[in-house]
Structures are given as structure tokens and as C-alpha cells.
Design a protein around this motif. Structure first.
Motif, PDB file in Angstrom:
ATOM      1  N   PRO A  48       0.651  -1.258  -0.022  1.00  0.00           N
ATOM      2  CA  PRO A  48       0.047  -0.116  -0.038  1.00  0.00           C
ATOM      3  C   PRO A  48       0.717   1.368   0.024  1.00  0.00           C
ATOM      4  O   PRO A  48       1.924   1.195   0.092  1.00  0.00           O
ATOM      5  CB  PRO A  48      -0.661  -0.012   1.336  1.00  0.00           C
ATOM      6  CG  PRO A  48      -0.079  -1.161   2.072  1.00  0.00           C
ATOM      7  CD  PRO A  48       0.725  -1.945   1.265  1.00  0.00           C
ATOM      8  N   ASN A  49       0.360   2.324  -0.158  1.00  0.00           N
ATOM      9  CA  ASN A  49       0.955   3.838  -0.264  1.00  0.00           C
ATOM     10  C   ASN A  49       1.759   3.771   1.114  1.00  0.00           C
ATOM     11  O   ASN A  49       1.244   3.555   2.325  1.00  0.00           O
ATOM     12  CB  ASN A  49       0.034   4.835   0.042  1.00  0.00           C
ATOM     13  CG  ASN A  49      -0.667   5.163  -1.335  1.00  0.00           C
ATOM     14  OD1 ASN A  49      -1.946   4.970  -1.552  1.00  0.00           O
ATOM     15  ND2 ASN A  49      -0.058   5.176  -2.448  1.00  0.00           N
ATOM     16  N   GLY A  50       2.975   4.164   1.091  1.00  0.00           N
ATOM     17  CA  GLY A  50       3.845   4.470   2.323  1.00  0.00           C
ATOM     18  C   GLY A  50       4.352   3.048   2.704  1.00  0.00           C
ATOM     19  O   GLY A  50       5.093   2.972   3.961  1.00  0.00           O
ATOM     20  N   THR A  54       9.181   2.451  -2.937  1.00  0.00           N
ATOM     21  CA  THR A  54      10.205   3.519  -3.577  1.00  0.00           C
ATOM     22  C   THR A  54      11.415   3.994  -2.819  1.00  0.00           C
ATOM     23  O   THR A  54      12.593   3.876  -3.218  1.00  0.00           O
ATOM     24  CB  THR A  54       9.567   5.002  -3.662  1.00  0.00           C
ATOM     25  OG1 THR A  54       8.286   4.771  -4.656  1.00  0.00           O
ATOM     26  CG2 THR A  54      10.370   5.892  -4.312  1.00  0.00           C
ATOM     27  N   GLN A  92       9.524   6.722  -9.766  1.00  0.00           N
ATOM     28  CA  GLN A  92       8.187   6.743  -9.673  1.00  0.00           C
ATOM     29  C   GLN A  92       7.728   8.249 -10.247  1.00  0.00           C
ATOM     30  O   GLN A  92       6.817   8.187 -11.053  1.00  0.00           O
ATOM     31  CB  GLN A  92       7.901   6.694  -8.130  1.00  0.00           C
ATOM     32  CG  GLN A  92       6.401   6.975  -8.072  1.00  0.00           C
ATOM     33  CD  GLN A  92       5.796   6.673  -6.675  1.00  0.00           C
ATOM     34  OE1 GLN A  92       6.700   6.241  -5.722  1.00  0.00           O
ATOM     35  NE2 GLN A  92       4.467   6.304  -6.480  1.00  0.00           N
ATOM     36  N   GLU A 169       6.133   1.730 -10.560  1.00  0.00           N
ATOM     37  CA  GLU A 169       4.540   2.202 -10.927  1.00  0.00           C
ATOM     38  C   GLU A 169       4.694   2.500 -12.332  1.00  0.00           C
ATOM     39  O   GLU A 169       4.210   3.659 -12.730  1.00  0.00           O
ATOM     40  CB  GLU A 169       4.209   3.078 -10.108  1.00  0.00           C
ATOM     41  CG  GLU A 169       3.942   2.463  -8.452  1.00  0.00           C
ATOM     42  CD  GLU A 169       2.963   3.385  -7.786  1.00  0.00           C
ATOM     43  OE1 GLU A 169       1.972   3.739  -8.038  1.00  0.00           O
ATOM     44  OE2 GLU A 169       3.126   3.202  -6.425  1.00  0.00           O
ATOM     45  N   ALA A 172       1.074   3.882 -13.471  1.00  0.00           N
ATOM     46  CA  ALA A 172       0.582   4.839 -12.674  1.00  0.00           C
ATOM     47  C   ALA A 172      -0.092   5.937 -13.724  1.00  0.00           C
ATOM     48  O   ALA A 172       0.808   6.328 -14.702  1.00  0.00           O
ATOM     49  CB  ALA A 172       1.188   5.450 -11.732  1.00  0.00           C
ATOM     50  N   HIS A 200       0.196  -0.961  -7.702  1.00  0.00           N
ATOM     51  CA  HIS A 200      -0.610  -1.101  -6.490  1.00  0.00           C
ATOM     52  C   HIS A 200      -1.895  -1.967  -7.059  1.00  0.00           C
ATOM     53  O   HIS A 200      -2.629  -2.590  -6.229  1.00  0.00           O
ATOM     54  CB  HIS A 200      -1.453   0.232  -6.242  1.00  0.00           C
ATOM     55  CG  HIS A 200      -0.553   1.232  -5.706  1.00  0.00           C
ATOM     56  ND1 HIS A 200      -0.272   2.445  -5.975  1.00  0.00           N
ATOM     57  CD2 HIS A 200       0.085   1.004  -4.594  1.00  0.00           C
ATOM     58  CE1 HIS A 200       0.463   2.980  -5.116  1.00  0.00           C
ATOM     59  NE2 HIS A 200       0.648   2.182  -4.151  1.00  0.00           N
ATOM     60  N   ASN A 216       4.580  -4.490   3.802  1.00  0.00           N
ATOM     61  CA  ASN A 216       3.682  -3.531   4.363  1.00  0.00           C
ATOM     62  C   ASN A 216       4.332  -2.968   5.676  1.00  0.00           C
ATOM     63  O   ASN A 216       5.228  -3.601   6.404  1.00  0.00           O
ATOM     64  CB  ASN A 216       2.369  -4.278   4.858  1.00  0.00           C
ATOM     65  CG  ASN A 216       1.432  -3.271   5.414  1.00  0.00           C
ATOM     66  OD1 ASN A 216       1.199  -2.076   4.917  1.00  0.00           O
ATOM     67  ND2 ASN A 216       0.168  -3.676   5.990  1.00  0.00           N
TER      68      ASN A 216
END
Ligand SMILES: Nc1ncnc2c1ncn2[C@@H]1O[C@H](COP(=O)(O)OP(=O)(O)OP(=O)(O)O)[C@@H](O)[C@H]1O
Ligand SMILES: [Mg+2]
Length: 321
Positions: A48-50, A54, A92, A169, A172, A200, A216
């Protein structure tokens, strides 16, 4: 000795790779002791984000320092000149020299990667052709669409013939057609170069990759082939369809080893989650005979990667609480 050879066989390998941003009270462990094992082919990087994707990539390509642990690209220390030579990287948020034309940009990137100008031009034209950008080669990048920019970014990452392509990504901001196009290109590239790609979108990963690693909160949650993951996560959902679904629903509601049962609106079939799967498999044929019912179907649906990861994530969050 054996251990050493093992490291060399991996396209990307890391041991307790860690990134801590900031110091003291402000310190954040964005990536925490991860052991990566990326084999040739296409390997997906999910989270997930964060989650730390990256940050991990930036350590692998030598854009930021490694706080603890180590990483190797084809046996070469991450961040070293030798490692950089074998890597092609799409960040990214790539920054382009927007007033350059697509072709000039690729030639420039090729020269940066050590190619002579003639060779850089030949390679640039080959890649423009491969990514369907040849007709747009003399247009400024600022006038490219998102999809075209994404493709020129991947082309730039490939110009020095890397062995390992790291794509953060790549799909994206693309529309469905653009996504499908980029996915196909990545798949086709995997004959020549290993790809370590983040996304994602699980259905995309499922189309592109043989193996996946999911992280995660900076930690690896699962890392295996999609085949193995699918084998080990069989659904506990059963779907039953007969000529008397309403009647069966009422009967099944009273069975103690069934935790959930309902008729799904979309398909009109009975969806059952049993506590004891063996008992359910015994019960259904008996009920069919006793009620002289006609059976249309009784099966367990295959889980998608999306379903499986939702389940894994839900469990991990439970453990944390
Ligand atoms: N330069 C930085 N300084 C401090 N913290 C950072 C920095 N870069 C990232 N972080 C933090 O590190 C964590 C991981 O971020 P990262 O960008 O690696 O995640 P990601 O998995 O790539 O997320 P996304 O899917 O949104 O791209 C986040 O909590 C983020 O806020
Ligand atoms: Mg990211």
C-alpha cells in the motif's frame, strides 16, 4: 562458499536491508530488515501507499544510502558503479528535460550511460520504434501524453542495455489502454532483461509477474511465486446452486457448523462459509437426495490475487492489534 554463489545467482538480493529516515525522536524506519530474492523473469513488488517500495528501489539503485543491511544486484554491491551499469531504472516521478525531443533525450541518456553518439542514436531509434514513439521522435517531451512519457521513461532506462530493469509504478496515471500497452511491453522485454516492478494494481501484477514480494509498514509480508501463493490460499467459500435455493437456505441457516450462509443477489446462488469444510461436503449430497433436489453446481471459486492479499493484509492488521 555456497552462500556466496547463491547471492550471485539472484538478480536482486538483500539481507536485512533497512532505511531509517531522520534521527532521534523523528527517526522513521521506512524499510525494515528486508531479505529480497529476485530471480530472472518479472518480479512484482506490492504494497500500500507508504509501505516502503520507492525507498527500497532508491537504495537498490544507489539514489539514497542504505542505513543497515546489504543489497546486491547480480552479485554487485548496490550503489557501486558496477551495479549501476547493470540496472535500468524508471523512478516513480521521472524528471524529463521537457524541452528536449524524445529522440534527443534518449541519445543524451545513452551518452550518459557510456554509449558513443552513433551507437546512442542507433539504440534510441530502435527503442523509439519498439515503444511506438518513432513518429513522435521529433516532438518535445512536454508535448507527450502521460502514456508516451511513461514509455520514453522506460526506453531511457533500457538505452544502455541493462540486465535488471527496476520500474517504480510504470502504469500509474495511465488509462486502461495505456496500461495494457505498457504491461505487454514489459512482458515482452522479460525475454532479454529481468524486471522488478511495483504496482498497486494486483490484476496487473498477476498479468505480468511470475513471482511477487509484498511489503507493508516496511516489512515483507509474503514473497513467493504467484502459483504457490494461489495454491496455499484456497477459498473457504462454497457456492451451491439447486432448483430450490430458498428452501436450502432456510435449512442451512440451522446447521451449527456453518458460520455464514446467504443467497448472493448477483448470481442468485447460495454462498456458504462453513466452520467445518468436510462436514459441509458430506451434508450437501445428503440434503440433495433427501429433498429430491436438482443440483446445478457446488464448488469453491478460485481466489484472485486481490482476494488473497486482502486476506493477508486483514490478518496482519489483526495481529498488530
Ligand atoms: N525522504 C524522506 N524523508 C522522510 N521520510 C520519507 C522520505 N521518503 C519517504 N519517506 C517515508 O517513508 C515511508 C515509505 O515511503 P515510500 O515512498 O518508500 O513508500 P511507497 O511504498 O513507495 O509508497 P507509494 O505506493 O505511495 O509510492 C513513508 O512513511 C514515507 O512517508
Ligand atoms: Mg512509491
Amino acid at each position: 562458499m555456497i552462500q556466496k554463489n547463491l547471492k550471485i545467482n539472484y538478480e536482486v538480493w538483500s539481507e536485512r536491508l533497512t532505511k531509517i529516515y531522520g534521527k532521534g525522536k523523528e527517526a522513521l524506519e521506512a524499510v525494515s530488515k528486508i531479505d529480497l530474492r529476485v530471480k530472472p523473469g518479472v518480479h512484482g513488488f506490492l504494497g500500500p501507499n507508504g509501505a516502503g517500495k520507492t525507498t527500497t528501489y532508491n537504495m537498490l539503485v544507489g539514489a539514497i544510502s542504505i542505513s543497515e543491511g546489504k543489497a546486491k544486484i547480480r552479485g554487485k554491491k548496490a550503489g557501486s558503479v558496477a551495479a549501476k551499469q547493470v540496472i535500468g531504472f524508471l523512478p516513480q516521478d521521472p524528471v524529463f528535460y521537457e524541452d528536449m525531443t524524445g529522440e534527443d533525450y534518449l541519445i543524451y541518456m545513452g551518452q550518459l550511460g557510456g554509449l558513443k553518439s552513433k551507437e546512442a542514436k542507433r539504440k534510441a531509434q530502435e527503442l523509439l520504434d519498439y515503444f511506438d514513439l518513432f513518429d513522435a521522435r521529433n516532438r518535445e517531451i512536454s508535448k507527450y501524453s502521460s502514456g508516451m512519457k511513461q514509455k520514453i521513461g522506460i526506453a531511457a532506462a533500457l538505452i544502455h542495455d541493462p540486465k535488471v530493469l527496476i520500474l517504480d509504478e510504470p502504469t500509474a496515471n495511465l488509462d486502461p489502454l495505456g496500461r495494457a500497452d505498457v504491461i505487454k511491453k514489459i512482458r515482452d522485454l522479460s525475454d532479454k532483461v529481468s524486471v522488478f516492478v511495483s504496482s498497486h494494481i494486483l490484476s496487473e501484477i498477476e498479468q505480468m509477474c511470475e513471482d511477487v514480494t509484498m511489503i507493508n509498514h516496511g516489512k515483507i509480508v509474503i514473497s513467493d511465486s504467484i502459483k504457490n501463493i494461489k495454491k496455499s490460499y484456497v477459498s473457504n467459500l462454497y457456492i451451491l446452486d439447486t432448483d430450490m435455493n430458498e428452501k436450502f437456505l432456510e435449512m442451512l441457516k440451522n446447521i451449527d457448523f456453518i458460520s455464514k450462509v446467504r443467497i448472493e443477489e448477483i448470481d442468485g446462488k447460495i454462498h456458504i462459509i462453513p466452520k467445518d469444510q468436510d462436514k459441509l461436503r458430506e451434508l450437501i449430497p445428503q440434503m440433495l437426495i433427501k429433498n429430491k433436489a436438482t443440483l446445478y453446481s457446488f464448488h469453491q471459486p478460485e481466489l484472485s490475487l486481490q482476494d488473497i492479499f486482502m486476506e493477508i493484509m486483514a490478518k496482519k492488521e489483526d495481529i498488530k492489534k
